[in-house]
Design a protein around this motif. Structure first.
Motif, PDB file in Angstrom:
ATOM      1  N   LYS A 106      -5.069  10.506  -3.946  1.00 17.28           N
ATOM      2  CA  LYS A 106      -5.017   9.203  -3.737  1.00 17.28           C
ATOM      3  C   LYS A 106      -3.479   8.575  -3.856  1.00 17.28           C
ATOM      4  O   LYS A 106      -2.873   8.020  -3.273  1.00 17.28           O
ATOM      5  CB  LYS A 106      -5.726   8.138  -4.531  1.00 17.28           C
ATOM      6  N   GLY A 162      -0.987  10.365  -3.022  1.00 21.53           N
ATOM      7  CA  GLY A 162      -0.388  10.821  -1.836  1.00 21.53           C
ATOM      8  C   GLY A 162       0.360   9.748  -0.990  1.00 21.53           C
ATOM      9  O   GLY A 162       1.169   9.594  -0.333  1.00 21.53           O
ATOM     10  N   ARG A 163      -0.562   8.565  -0.892  1.00 25.52           N
ATOM     11  CA  ARG A 163      -0.205   7.348  -0.088  1.00 25.52           C
ATOM     12  C   ARG A 163       1.103   6.705  -0.802  1.00 25.52           C
ATOM     13  O   ARG A 163       1.794   5.877  -0.030  1.00 25.52           O
ATOM     14  CB  ARG A 163      -1.225   6.338  -0.207  1.00 25.52           C
ATOM     15  N   LEU A 164       1.590   7.067  -1.837  1.00 26.11           N
ATOM     16  CA  LEU A 164       2.702   6.314  -2.554  1.00 26.11           C
ATOM     17  C   LEU A 164       3.918   7.564  -2.208  1.00 26.11           C
ATOM     18  O   LEU A 164       5.117   6.978  -2.537  1.00 26.11           O
ATOM     19  CB  LEU A 164       2.478   6.273  -4.188  1.00 26.11           C
ATOM     20  N   GLY A 165       3.750   8.533  -1.488  1.00 20.85           N
ATOM     21  CA  GLY A 165       4.714   9.547  -1.358  1.00 20.85           C
ATOM     22  C   GLY A 165       5.372   9.995  -2.437  1.00 20.85           C
ATOM     23  O   GLY A 165       6.580  10.491  -2.417  1.00 20.85           O
ATOM     24  N   ASP A 185      -8.266   3.619  -7.776  1.00 18.01           N
ATOM     25  CA  ASP A 185      -7.620   2.574  -7.065  1.00 18.01           C
ATOM     26  C   ASP A 185      -6.819   1.836  -8.077  1.00 18.01           C
ATOM     27  O   ASP A 185      -5.707   1.350  -7.724  1.00 18.01           O
ATOM     28  CB  ASP A 185      -8.453   1.825  -6.155  1.00 18.01           C
ATOM     29  N   ALA A 226       3.306   2.474   2.913  1.00 18.91           N
ATOM     30  CA  ALA A 226       2.651   3.264   2.120  1.00 18.91           C
ATOM     31  C   ALA A 226       2.157   4.609   3.405  1.00 18.91           C
ATOM     32  O   ALA A 226       1.543   4.212   4.177  1.00 18.91           O
ATOM     33  CB  ALA A 226       1.376   2.849   1.727  1.00 18.91           C
ATOM     34  N   PRO A 227       2.792   5.864   2.993  1.00 20.86           N
ATOM     35  CA  PRO A 227       2.439   6.885   3.975  1.00 20.86           C
ATOM     36  C   PRO A 227       0.990   7.181   4.009  1.00 20.86           C
ATOM     37  O   PRO A 227       0.167   7.107   2.884  1.00 20.86           O
ATOM     38  CB  PRO A 227       3.171   8.076   3.351  1.00 20.86           C
ATOM     39  N   ALA A 228       0.837   7.658   4.952  1.00 20.52           N
ATOM     40  CA  ALA A 228      -0.934   8.192   5.200  1.00 20.52           C
ATOM     41  C   ALA A 228      -1.049   9.384   3.961  1.00 20.52           C
ATOM     42  O   ALA A 228      -0.320  10.162   3.751  1.00 20.52           O
ATOM     43  CB  ALA A 228      -1.105   8.749   6.493  1.00 20.52           C
ATOM     44  N   ALA A 229      -2.160   9.395   3.468  1.00 16.80           N
ATOM     45  CA  ALA A 229      -2.408  10.301   2.412  1.00 16.80           C
ATOM     46  C   ALA A 229      -2.683  11.501   2.981  1.00 16.80           C
ATOM     47  O   ALA A 229      -3.750  11.719   3.984  1.00 16.80           O
ATOM     48  CB  ALA A 229      -3.804   9.915   1.535  1.00 16.80           C
ATOM     49  N   GLY A 260      -0.261  16.980  -3.612  1.00 21.08           N
ATOM     50  CA  GLY A 260       0.301  15.914  -2.750  1.00 21.08           C
ATOM     51  C   GLY A 260       1.653  16.379  -1.995  1.00 21.08           C
ATOM     52  O   GLY A 260       2.057  17.424  -2.012  1.00 21.08           O
TER      53      GLY A 260
END
Length: 541
Positions: A314, A316-319, A494, A516-519, A539
């Protein structure tokens, strides 16, 4: 005879009458008004020689003209165009001050004076504590103000003979050099020579300790002479310094760069922009250390590993880059867990656990940060049991045990790791823990068990904000069942991601508005067993 006395009285009266009339014309001081400054009849003596320094005596103490003191003691004074900022250059330090402002900067330090400098005769006029913090600390002068005689004496301070003890400790991929003194010395640090740090004594002399051979991957040698201490770094190593009090210690943290061979060095650049780039996630327990076991047979080590893997995916969406201390059912020693964070130069360390209690009715989440004193008896007993027991007791939880440390190891942990590593991050650890607990409370709408503190060994030695999160009571049948539900786990994870994003935005404002990048696909699922020492990446890189 009487006529002669009469004439003398008349003459005396005639002489005193103008003085009496003049005194009657002077207005009385207003009620509450500060008494006028005393005339500058004070003396300033340097080594017994009086020098012409204007002095103004205020109710808060004397003020001395700065310009003639610079002429007598050395230094250079400049001011900006407005005259509101004055810079005194002493050696390699800039002292910045201004009229009406009691805050002064000396190099990188900020000090507060007993009274602000004022404009007057001799340029700015400054108090005695200014003199002690500048020429006293930097130049080796002693200043003594004698109010009974209105006299300031200035003398070269005799060289103090100070003892110094040296400790060089290499732990978890970082070397710490500690110089301990019985009282604060007068010194300056010289880094002008590549690979060499010199601590130069300004007005003190050192009593060198017995020679100590240094065998360290990052420090080639330390030499202590009466006038200086020289620390020779390994090629490519870099160091940062700070001080600790009670007793006074000058500390150097020495980190490896890509050119220095140390155990499991981080495969990344030694320098990067401030912010949250690397997060180490620590799934608690593992191997023969099962952790707490629920009434349905669910083992804590299984759930913490699953939660750690899912959290890494999860995030991963924060980069950000994530690293797991274990990716399978492997026992990882407590010290190795924070070592993974240090070796990967993590910006955050999160240890994931599940709680247990004597009764089956306890529920809710708790977030811990490190402290030498526990916030409550239960936290203290949990930390004590987990830090020393070979396996965690079934009635408590925290940072799983991995065998009792030896006395020497415990001393290293208590005196080096706690004092020199995590102590500089406690405020941020507490703030991060508060954000996590707040977000969990809001997302789960469950009992707030609060932010707590305890001396958990797994958090000691982490050189970044570090927390331990208890995500529920596994011995509670209801919570054991919910923790196996993927939907409920998503809510928990979350909430953690949101808290991390909030913390990141608070220290890295540019991240707040970043898309937010795609996970990506989680790199930890199905990963091969971790090698030792552990530290699996997950990640985006």
């Amino acid at each position: 005879m009487k006529d002669r006395r009469f004439r003398a009285s008349c003459i005396l009266l005639a002489l005193l009458l103008p003085v009496l009339l003049l005194a009657q014309r002077q207005p009385a001081p207003a009620a509450g008004a500060a008494p006028p400054a005393a005339p500058a009849r004070s003396a300033v003596l340097i080594e017994g020689r009086e020098i012409p320094v204007p002095v103004t005596i205020n109710p808060n103490g004397p003020l001395f003209g700065l310009t003639p003191l610079v002429d007598a003691l050395g230094g250079k004074v400049t001011s900006d165009e407005s005259g509101e900022s004055v810079t005194l250059r002493l050696g390699d330090k800039d002292v910045v001050l201004g009229p009406g402002n009691a805050i002064v900067t000396i190099g990188d330090n900020i000090i507060s004076l007993s009274q602000p400098p004022t404009r007057g005769e001799g340029g700015l006029q400054v108090p005695v504590d200014f003199l002690k913090k500048t020429w006293g600390d930097l130049g080796g002068y002693a200043f003594d103000w004698h109010p009974e005689t209105s006299r300031l004496t200035i003398a070269r301070r005799g060289n103090r003979e100070l003892g110094v003890t040296l400790d060089v400790v290499h732990l978890q991929g970082m070397t710490t050099v500690v110089l301990q003194f019985p009282e604060e010395p007068h010194y300056q640090i010289d880094r002008s020579k590549p690979g060499m740090i010199t601590v130069q004594m300004l007005s003190d002399r050192l009593s060198p300790p017995p020679p100590k051979e240094v065998q360290d991957p990052l420090v080639q040698g330390v030499a202590v002479d009466p006038q200086q201490i020289r620390i020779q770094l390994a090629p490519g190593a870099q160091a940062e310094s700070y001080v600790l009090g009670s007793p006074f210690r000058l500390v150097f943290d020495i980190h490896p760069t890509s050119s220095v061979e140390v155990p499991t060095p981080p495969a990344q650049s030694a320098q990067r922009a401030p912010g949250v780039h690397v997060i180490v996630i620590d799934p608690g327990h593992g191997g023969q250390e099962t952790g707490a076991i629920g009434p349905g047979g669910v083992q804590e080590k299984e759930l913490t590993l699953e939660l750690g893997r899912e959290l890494a995916a999860k995030l991963g969406r924060l980069g950000v880059q994530t690293v797991l201390t274990r990716t399978d059912d492997t026992l990882v020693k407590l010290d190795d867990r924070s070592a993974v964070a240090n070796q990967n130069r993590a910006d955050l360390f999160i240890s994931i656990h599940l709680n247990s209690s004597l009764g089956a009715g306890a529920y809710g989440t708790e977030t811990y940060f490190l402290s030498p004193q526990a916030s409550d008896p239960r936290a203290a007993s949990s930390a004590a049991a987990e830090n020393t027991a070979p396996a965690p007791p079934a009635t408590s939880d925290a940072a799983g045990g991995a065998g009792a440390p030896s006395a020497a190891e415990q001393q290293d942990v208590d005196l080096i790791l706690w004092d020199l590593a995590q102590s500089r991050h406690l405020a941020e650890s507490q703030r991060f823990a508060t954000m996590i607990q707040t977000q969990l409370n809001e997302a789960l709408q469950i009992k707030d068990r609060g932010v707590k503190q305890a001396p958990f060994r797994v958090l000691k030695g982490a050189t970044m904000p570090a927390v331990l999160v208890e995500l529920g009571f596994i011995n509670n049948p209801e919570e054991e069942k919910k923790l196996q539900d993927p939907v409920y786990r998503d809510q928990i994870l979350d909430a953690l991601v949101t808290a991390i994003a909030r913390y990141r935005a608070s220290i890295e404002p540019a991240a707040a508005g970043a898309p937010a990048p795609a996970a990506p696909a989680p790199a930890t699922k199905g990963a091969p067993p971790a090698s030792k020492p552990p530290g699996r990446r997950a990640g985006p890189a």
